[in-house]
Scaffold this motif. Structure first.
Motif, PDB file in Angstrom:
ATOM      1  N   UNK A 139      -4.392   2.839  -2.835  1.00 43.71           N
ATOM      2  CA  UNK A 139      -3.363   3.769  -3.132  1.00 43.71           C
ATOM      3  C   UNK A 139      -3.503   4.699  -3.893  1.00 43.71           C
ATOM      4  N   UNK A 140      -3.689   4.915  -4.972  1.00 37.89           N
ATOM      5  CA  UNK A 140      -3.680   5.693  -5.945  1.00 37.89           C
ATOM      6  C   UNK A 140      -4.492   6.606  -5.785  1.00 37.89           C
ATOM      7  N   UNK A 141      -5.786   5.727  -5.827  1.00 33.82           N
ATOM      8  CA  UNK A 141      -6.882   6.921  -4.755  1.00 33.82           C
ATOM      9  C   UNK A 141      -6.590   7.899  -4.018  1.00 33.82           C
ATOM     10  N   UNK A 142      -5.975   7.352  -2.837  1.00 32.48           N
ATOM     11  CA  UNK A 142      -5.030   8.299  -1.736  1.00 32.48           C
ATOM     12  C   UNK A 142      -3.630   9.290  -2.090  1.00 32.48           C
ATOM     13  N   UNK A 164       3.838   6.068  -2.958  1.00 34.84           N
ATOM     14  CA  UNK A 164       4.450   6.093  -3.320  1.00 34.84           C
ATOM     15  C   UNK A 164       5.516   6.018  -4.996  1.00 34.84           C
ATOM     16  N   UNK A 165       4.269   5.678  -5.854  1.00 37.51           N
ATOM     17  CA  UNK A 165       5.000   4.880  -6.891  1.00 37.51           C
ATOM     18  C   UNK A 165       3.370   6.028  -7.688  1.00 37.51           C
ATOM     19  N   UNK A 166       2.802   6.201  -7.474  1.00 37.95           N
ATOM     20  CA  UNK A 166       1.799   7.192  -7.658  1.00 37.95           C
ATOM     21  C   UNK A 166       2.210   8.079  -7.444  1.00 37.95           C
ATOM     22  N   UNK A 167       2.461   8.609  -6.680  1.00 40.05           N
ATOM     23  CA  UNK A 167       3.363  10.071  -6.256  1.00 40.05           C
ATOM     24  C   UNK A 167       4.260  10.055  -6.398  1.00 40.05           C
ATOM     25  N   UNK A 168       5.324   9.290  -7.892  1.00 37.83           N
ATOM     26  CA  UNK A 168       6.436   9.988  -8.281  1.00 37.83           C
ATOM     27  C   UNK A 168       5.801   8.929 -10.411  1.00 37.83           C
ATOM     28  N   UNK A 202       0.629  -1.441  -0.126  1.00 35.42           N
ATOM     29  CA  UNK A 202       0.136   0.099   0.342  1.00 35.42           C
ATOM     30  C   UNK A 202       0.981   1.214  -0.286  1.00 35.42           C
ATOM     31  N   UNK A 203       1.581   1.267   0.776  1.00 41.28           N
ATOM     32  CA  UNK A 203       2.626   2.745   0.796  1.00 41.28           C
ATOM     33  C   UNK A 203       3.534   2.243  -0.319  1.00 41.28           C
ATOM     34  N   UNK A 204       4.020   1.410  -0.462  1.00 40.52           N
ATOM     35  CA  UNK A 204       4.774   1.778  -2.294  1.00 40.52           C
ATOM     36  C   UNK A 204       4.102   1.827  -3.153  1.00 40.52           C
TER      37      UNK A 204
END
Lengths: 314, 286, 195
Positions: free
Chosen positions: A171-174, A143-147, A138-140
């Motif tokens: 995660x991508x939604x968040x 991060x991947x969505x952010x970058x 979830x964390x990874x």
């Protein structure tokens, strides 16, 4: 879903601890059904039929009292810290080395323009290590969505694949980038252990992934995938509680979460009171076990065997 | 033109891994082709398993679980063969089953020639139940009855009319059990088979799992432990056979020496680099 | 004979990866993945679904329908509108699995191992076991910063690394066994069968 899970869990604990069973009548019924299947399949009936006498089990096995007491103490400690964690948000865990590496790994993948590979273990979603791996996924994913880095997830079981898709979608939604999520990048490969390892190896070599995460429950395939990943030059972060696989991760990965650090990492990253409270409760349980070992050592030295025999489980 | 020769220690630190593959391969090929017949000593953990089976009464039933898949055949199959050989030779009843679908036929191929050799009757002296899914849940069910969970054996015969199961109706009636495993199946035999049903247990595991299960031998939860190809070779020696495990021991010994040599070389290179780095750092400070 | 040649071909195809990635290796890898997936589907049907659900329902025992239906509900994950239904069988799966594991591991692993560590510290072996256990436990203490327990946890890490080294050594042994078996097959069954 949580309350259903919890209630089934509690029922299961009580039943299994004391072996409360209603198996006698079921056992006979199942044997009769087996005979019916033989008849239905036009097999000849056996000349002798032995219906094994259902064994009468006691309602409570008092020799399991020590197990019950241990469970009560551990549960009490965990529940206490759960309660404290929910009320007191300043409760934290110590910093775990290796978690900073997650940002570093994803950052490096972003610089190189290459995807990240995440393998949440080689067991199914009913395993505790897999759940911890998914928490880190979830964390990874965030991060991947952010970058804006592509994330490939490879799983060995279909249920884990669908669970991972759900987690990543969230995660991508968040991260505010639901458009970047592609369910096809979460793959179910095969159930076979070494075919799974071969597929991961092939993917790493061909796609030239920049960062690898091997977090979850691994067995013999750990050496194959971590060593193959090492040859590609990617940054590798691993974590497993299977102590017999840790040496290979330690030798070929840049950062390794050893044993319980995997569970602590998922609590540290999510900061969820439930996870934090659980880890803290376990910590103090460990302190208790250490104290018991010291007391038991003294008991063994001075010949107080009754204390040691209380821990007999067979 | 003067050709710059790379210092040997630098070259060793960056040795192409394919040289290591080549030397390891040669270290295995030569002993297989030209056996060295190196001596083999039997360890106490393996001897404990042998002695336990040997000292069981003739009316005992022993379960050998073939809990491995084809990827672990090199280590686990020789163990399983030797154990079945021992149980059949000593006249005890043998029950075999597996938690892996591919292993039922393998068990059959092991048992048939042994049964012919020791004149054991199927259904009376031995049985192959084949595969059933369920792992720990299956084992819990076996505590009540074999025939409930296995209405038919591997060959398709009804288990209801077998003499074995009228004498030993459930898992609890076993005298001893050995789990030949490549994975974590030993765990639930310890927690359920031993702790709940009280059947003494030993394990034959792949070499990877030896450190993990040594702890259970130390606590007495496992009677003994066969570890890897060497464990299999030791058991072959005890039962008086020379199978694939014994044949592989020479190759294993030589290959180990080659690997130790390369580890030594690699570490010399690493330590030398560290020392040189520290010396140059000290010089810069001055 | 054909089986031996096929096995030898795939053995050498996988070995070819040691030199470098190549199409023959990729062919072998994909065939392996495909066959294993197909095999497991067949095994699941013949060993799990058919005898435990289908055969029993056909005989009139409808109790297995409950887990059968729960299993089918999991497939609803593929339909976005009804994905939420699949959470219930997952909840049952996780809840029951956790309960079973908790009792088994507490009894067979936790308590038994604690008792196994209660040794008289009169021999070096026993002393090492006790020290190793206690100091390793300290390393995995997350409630306090390690600066409070740094020396003790460093000793614990030392013991952990020693055990990892031993595990690595035994694994090298295990992997060599697999290689020896393959070479044994190539030399004596494949080439030996030819000549």
């Amino acid at each position: 879903m949580k309350s259903l899970s919890l209630s089934l869990f509690i029922i299961g604990v009580i039943f299994c601890t004391f072996q409360i069973s209603f198996g006698n009548s079921i056992s006979t019924k199942v044997q009769i059904d087996s005979l019916k299947i033989a008849v239905n399949n036009q097999q000849s009936l056996p000349s002798k039929v032995h219906l094994s006498k259902p064994e009468i089990q006691p309602l409570f096995k008092t020799e399991r009292l020590n197990v019950f007491i241990f469970l009560i103490i551990i549960s009490a400690l965990v529940l206490t810290f759960l309660f404290l964690a929910k009320r007191n948000h300043s409760l934290t865990l110590r910093k775990i080395a290796g978690l900073d590496a997650i940002d570093e790994a994803v950052g490096r993948a972003a610089e190189m323009g290459r995807p990240v590979l995440f393998v949440p273990g080689s067991m199914d979603v009913d395993r505790i290590q897999t759940l911890a791996g998914i928490a880190i996924l979830s964390k990874v994913g965030y991060e991947c969505a952010t970058y804006e880095v592509d994330l490939d997830v490879m799983t060995r079981f279909p249920l884990l694949m669908s669970t991972s898709q759900e987690i990543l979608r969230q995660s991508y939604l968040t991260a505010g980038r639901p458009d970047l999520f592609s369910p096809d990048r979460v793959q179910y490969i095969t159930d076979n252990q070494f075919a799974f390892a071969a597929a991961i190896t092939g993917h790493m070599v061909r796609v030239k992934t920049a960062a690898h995460f091997f977090i979850g429950e691994f067995y013999a395939e750990s050496l194959v995938i971590s060593e193959a990943g090492n040859t590609t030059g990617a940054i590798q972060i691993a974590g497993t509680a299977n102590s017999h696989q840790l040496p290979f991760f330690l030798a070929s990965c840049d950062y390794t979460l050893i044993g319980e650090e995997l569970f602590a990492a998922s609590a540290y990253l999510s900061r969820e009171p439930i996870l934090l409270g659980t880890i803290l409760g376990q910590d103090w349980s460990k302190a208790l076990f250490g104290l018991l070992i010291v007391l038991g050592t003294l008991a063994a030295w001075f010949g107080w065997t009754d204390f040691i025999h209380w821990f007999q489980t067979e | 033109m003067v050709r710059k020769v790379k210092p040997i220690w630098e070259a060793l630190g960056k040795l192409d891994r394919r040289w290591v593959y080549l030397f390891v391969s040669l270290s295995i090929l030569f002993p297989l082709l030209f056996p060295l017949n190196l001596p083999l000593t039997v360890t106490k953990h393996v001897k404990a398993v042998y002695d336990r089976i040997e000292n069981l009464p003739d009316t005992s039933a022993v379960l050998i679980a073939f809990d491995f898949d084809p990827s672990s055949i090199p280590e686990c199959l020789p163990m399983a063969i030797s154990l079945c050989h021992h149980v059949m030779k000593s006249g005890k009843v043998l029950i075999v089953y597996t938690n892996f679908p591919e292993t039922g036929p393998i068990a059959e191929r092991v048992l048939e020639p042994l049964a012919a050799k020791f004149q054991r009757e199927y259904g009376k002296h031995y049985v192959n139940l084949g595969f059933k899914p369920g792992n720990d849940v299956l084992l819990m069910a076996l505590g009540s009855s074999w025939t409930t969970s296995f209405p038919k054996d591997f060959r398709g015969n009804s288990t209801q009319e077998m003499e074995i199961f009228s004498r030993f109706p459930s898992y609890r009636h076993l005298s001893f059990m050995v789990d030949v495993a490549h994975g974590a199946t030993v765990d639930f035999y310890i927690t359920i088979g031993l702790a709940q049903f009280g059947v003494p247990l030993a394990a034959g595991v792949t070499a990877v799992s030896i450190p993990q299960y040594e702890a259970f031998v130390q606590t007495g939860q496992l009677v003994g432990l066969l570890g890897g190809l060497k464990g299999a070779a030791e058991y072959e020696k005890l039962v008086g056979t020379k199978g694939k495990a014994t044949r592989g021991m020479d190759a294993q010994s030589v290959a180990h020496l080659v690997i130790i040599f390369f580890i030594f070389l690699g570490n010399v290179s690493v330590v030398r680099n560290i020392i040189l780095k520290n010396i140059s750092a000290m010089r810069i400070k001055k | 004979m054909i089986g031996t040649w096929v096995a030898a071909f795939f053995t050498l195809a996988i070995f070819s990866f040691l030199y470098r990635d190549n199409p023959i290796y990729r062919l072998a890898e994909h065939i392996f993945i495909g066959i294993s997936t197909g095999y497991y589907i067949a095994v699941q049907w013949h060993s799990v679904v058919k005898p435990n659900v289908v055969d029993k329902v056909l005989l009139g025992d409808y109790l297995p329908l409950i887990p059968g239906v729960l299993g089918l509900l999991l497939l609803l994950r593929l339909i976005p509108k009804y994905q939420w239904i699949a959470r219930y069988p997952i909840a049952i799966y996780i809840g029951v699995g956790a309960a079973l594991n908790m009792i088994q591991y507490t009894q067979g692993f936790l308590i038994a191992q604690i008792q196994g560590t209660m040794l008289s510290p009169t021999s070096i072996n026993n002393l090492l076991i006790i020290l190793g256990t206690l100091t390793s436990l300290t390393y995995f203490f997350f409630a306090l910063e390690h600066k409070h327990l740094s020396k003790v946890s460093k000793i614990g890490i030392g013991f952990l690394m020693l055990s990892f080294g031993a595990a690595y050594g035994t694994t090298v042994m295990g992997r060599l066994s697999l290689l020896i078996s393959r070479f044994d097959f190539l030399l004596f069954e494949w080439l030996g069968g030819m000549f």
